[in-house]
Design a protein around this motif. Structure first.
Motif, short mmCIF file in Angstrom:
data_model
loop_
_atom_site.label_atom_id
_atom_site.label_comp_id
_atom_site.label_asym_id
_atom_site.label_seq_id
_atom_site.Cartn_x
_atom_site.Cartn_y
_atom_site.Cartn_z
N GLY A 73 -72.32 49.94 10.10
CA GLY A 73 -71.90 48.57 9.80
C GLY A 73 -70.96 48.49 8.61
N VAL A 74 -71.27 49.24 7.56
CA VAL A 74 -70.42 49.25 6.37
C VAL A 74 -69.03 49.77 6.70
N VAL A 75 -68.97 50.88 7.45
CA VAL A 75 -67.67 51.45 7.81
C VAL A 75 -66.88 50.49 8.69
N LEU A 76 -67.56 49.81 9.62
CA LEU A 76 -66.88 48.85 10.49
C LEU A 76 -66.27 47.70 9.68
N ALA A 105 -79.56 53.95 1.78
CA ALA A 105 -78.88 55.23 1.92
C ALA A 105 -77.62 55.09 2.78
N GLY A 106 -77.72 54.32 3.87
CA GLY A 106 -76.57 54.09 4.72
C GLY A 106 -75.46 53.33 4.01
N GLY A 140 -71.90 54.93 3.79
CA GLY A 140 -70.83 54.17 4.42
C GLY A 140 -69.73 53.79 3.45
N THR A 141 -70.13 53.44 2.21
CA THR A 141 -69.13 53.08 1.20
C THR A 141 -68.26 54.27 0.84
N VAL A 142 -68.91 55.43 0.64
CA VAL A 142 -68.15 56.64 0.31
C VAL A 142 -67.19 57.01 1.44
N ALA A 175 -69.49 41.63 0.87
CA ALA A 175 -69.86 41.52 2.29
C ALA A 175 -70.38 42.83 2.86
N LEU A 176 -70.08 43.96 2.20
CA LEU A 176 -70.56 45.25 2.70
C LEU A 176 -72.08 45.37 2.62
#
Length: 461
Positions: free
Chosen positions: A15-18, A110-111, A115-117, A144-145
Motif C-alpha cells: 500500500g505504501v509503495v502504491l 514493519a511494512g 515500503g517507505t525505503v 497519507a502513507l
C-alpha cells in the motif's frame, strides 16, 4: 503468528509503495508540458492504486481470518479448560482479537518502514534513469502513507475477531479432546452461514450480469461488474466448505489408490473447514492473476481487431509494459495468499501430531508420512488451481465485456459488441508453474515436522 505478521507487512508495504508511486506519477504528469493541463490521468492512476490496495487488503483479511480460525481449532482444549475454571467465551475471543491487533500493528509498522525505503529508492532511481527534474520526488513522503498501515492493522484486528468466532461454541467438555475441526455433517448444518454465502453469491452474480448488460450501453458497466465480482467471490469464500469438497473429491481420484494417496485424499475431505481454508487463499491468488491476464489480453485483442488485425509496435509495447506492471502488482496479492497456504499447512501438521504418531505406531514409515503430507498439499493446490483458472477466465471475460461492449468494433462497426475471451498462454503457464512450485515449497516445513514425530511423544500428548 509469524506468517500473519508477514502478511500484514506485505500488505502495508504494498500500500505504501502504491500510494508513493501514485504521488510520484502525478508529479511527473504535472511536470510534463503536454500533460500538465489534464488531471484525468492522475485520477485514473489514483483509482487504480486504490483498487489494487483494496484487493491486497481483502486477500490479506481472508488469509488472516482463516489463520486465526485454524489457530482457534488448535487451542480448543486450552480454551475449554479456561471455560471449565470460569473464563467466559467472550473474554477468550477478546484475547484472540487483541493478539490480532498486536500482530497487525507489528506487521503494518514493519511494512510502513520497508515500503517507505523502497519508495524513496525507486523514486531516486527513476529520476536518475529518466532524467526527470530533481523536485519531482520531493512530495513522496507524506502523512497519507500511514493510511495503508492503519487500514492493515484494523483489518487484521477485524479478521482475527471474525476468525475467532468459533470460541463462542467451545464447551468445557471439550477439554478432554485436542484440536477439533468441524466435520462435514456439522458444516452442512450451519444454515445461517450457508444462506449468507448463497445470498452473497447470487447478489454478486446478478450484479455481474447487470454490469455486462450495462456495458453494452456504457463502459461504466465495469463498475457494476467489479462489485459483482467482489460480492460473488466473498460468497464463494464464505461457502468454501460447500464448494471445495466436491472439487477436492474429484481431484483426489487422480492421485491413485495407494494407501498413502487415499490417506491424503481422506484427510482433505474429512474436515472440509481445514482443507477449504487452505484452498481458498490459493483460489484467490490464481483467480486474480488469471482475471487480469484474460481481461488485458481480451482488450488487446479487440484493439488489434479494430486496427485491422495489427498494432503499431510502439502501442503494442506500451500495452505489454502495462500488462507486465499489472501482473507484478496483482502478483503481490497472490504471494500473500501463498504465505497463507504455507502457514495453514504447517499449523495443520502441528495440530495433528497425535494422528501422525498413531500412524507411525501402526507401522507407517516416515517416508510414507512425508508422501502423505506432500500429496495432501498437492491435492489442495491442484483443486485450488483448477477452481481459480475457471473463475479467473470468467471474471476476466466479464470485466472485458462490460468495459468494451458499448464500443463499435469491426466488421459491423456498430455496438453492442461481443468480446471473446482471449487466454494468454505465457501467463497461464506461469500460473501453473508457480502453483507447482508453491506445492513443493509449502510442503517443505510440514513434511519435516511430520517425519520428526515419534509415536511415543505424539501419543503422550
Amino acid at each position: 503468528m509469524g506468517a500473519s505478521i508477514l502478511v500484514a507487512a506485505l500488505s502495508s508495504a504494498f500500500g505504501v509503495v502504491l500510494l508513493a508511486t501514485t504521488t510520484f506519477l502525478g508529479a511527473v504528469l504535472r511536470a510534463d508540458p503536454y500533460l500538465a493541463g489534464s488531471g484525468t490521468l492522475e485520477v485514473v492512476v489514483l483509482i487504480l492504486a486504490v483498487l489494487l490496495l483494496g484487493v491486497a487488503v481483502y486477500v490479506a483479511a481472508i488469509v488472516t481470518a482463516n489463520t486465526f480460525a485454524t489457530v482457534v481449532a488448535g487451542r480448543t482444549r486450552r480454551i475449554a479448560l479456561l471455560r471449565l475454571i470460569g473464563a467466559s467465551a467472550r473474554s477468550q475471543r477478546a484475547e484472540i482479537a487483541r493478539q490480532g491487533l498486536g500482530v497487525g500493528a507489528l506487521g503494518a509498522f514493519a511494512g510502513l518502514l520497508v515500503g517507505t525505503v523502497l519508495s524513496l529508492a525507486g523514486a531516486a532511481l527513476a529520476v536518475d534513469l529518466l532524467g526527470l527534474p530533481g523536485e519531482v520526488d520531493d512530495g513522496i513522503i507524506q502523512p497519507a502513507l500511514v493510511a495503508p498501515a492503519v487500514a492493515v492493522t484494523l483489518t487484521t484486528w477485524a479478521a482475527a475477531w471474525a476468525g475467532s468466532r468459533r470460541v463462542l461454541t467451545v464447551t468445557p467438555l471439550q477439554a478432554l479432546g485436542g484440536a477439533v475441526e468441524a466435520s462435514h455433517e456439522a458444516v452442512a448444518q450451519r444454515t445461517g452461514r450457508n444462506r449468507t454465502a448463497l445470498a452473497l453469491l447470487l447478489t454478486g452474480a446478478a450484479l455481474l450480469v447487470l454490469g455486462i448488460l450495462a456495458g453494452l450501453v456504457s463502459p461504466l458497466g465495469v463498475v457494476l461488474a467489479f462489485f459483482g465480482g467482489i460480492l460473488s467471490f466473498t460468497g464463494l469464500a464464505l461457502g468454501a466448505t460447500l464448494v471445495m469438497p466436491p472439487v477436492l473429491r474429484l481431484v483426489g481420484r487422480a492421485f491413485g489408490r495407494s494407501a498413502t494417496a487415499r490417506l491424503a485424499a481422506e484427510n482433505a475431505l474429512r474436515y472440509p473447514e481445514r482443507s477449504s481454508r487452505m484452498a481458498i487463499g490459493v483460489v484467490m491468488g490464481v483467480t486474480l492473476v488469471v482475471m487480469f491476464a484474460v481481461a488485458l489480453e481480451s482488450v488487446k485483442t479487440m484493439i488489434r481487431i479494430s486496427g485491422g488485425g495489427t498494432l503499431e509496435p510502439e502501442f503494442e509495447a506500451l500495452i505489454d509494459t502495462f500488462s507486465a506492471v499489472m501482473m507484478v502488482l496483482v502478483g503481490v496479492s497472490a504471494v500473500i495468499a501463498a504465505v497463507g497456504l504455507v502457514n495453514l499447512l504447517t499449523i495443520g501438521v502441528v495440530q495433528r501430531r497425535r494422528e501422525l504418531g498413531l500412524l507411525r505406531a501402526l507401522g507407517v514409515s516416515s517416508g510414507q508420512v512425508r508422501g502423505m503430507v506432500l500429496r495432501e498439499a498437492a491435492h489442495i493446490t491442484v483443486a485450488a488451481l483448477a477452481t481459480g483458472l475457471v473463475l479467473g477466465i470468467l471474471y476476466g471475460w466479464a470485466g472485458a465485456q462490460s468495459l468494451l461492449g458499448s464500443i463499435a468494433m469491426p466488421p459491423a462497426w456498430s455496438s453492442p459488441t461481443f468480446v471473446w475471451p482471449s487466454i494468454p498462454l505465457v501467463p497461464m503457464l506461469v500460473v501453473v508453474g508457480a502453483t507447482a512450485l508453491l506445492t513443493i515449497v509449502a510442503a517443505v516445513v510440514p513434511t519435516r515436522l511430520a517425519t520428526r514425530v515419534t509415536p511415543v511423544q505424539a501419543l503422550a500428548e
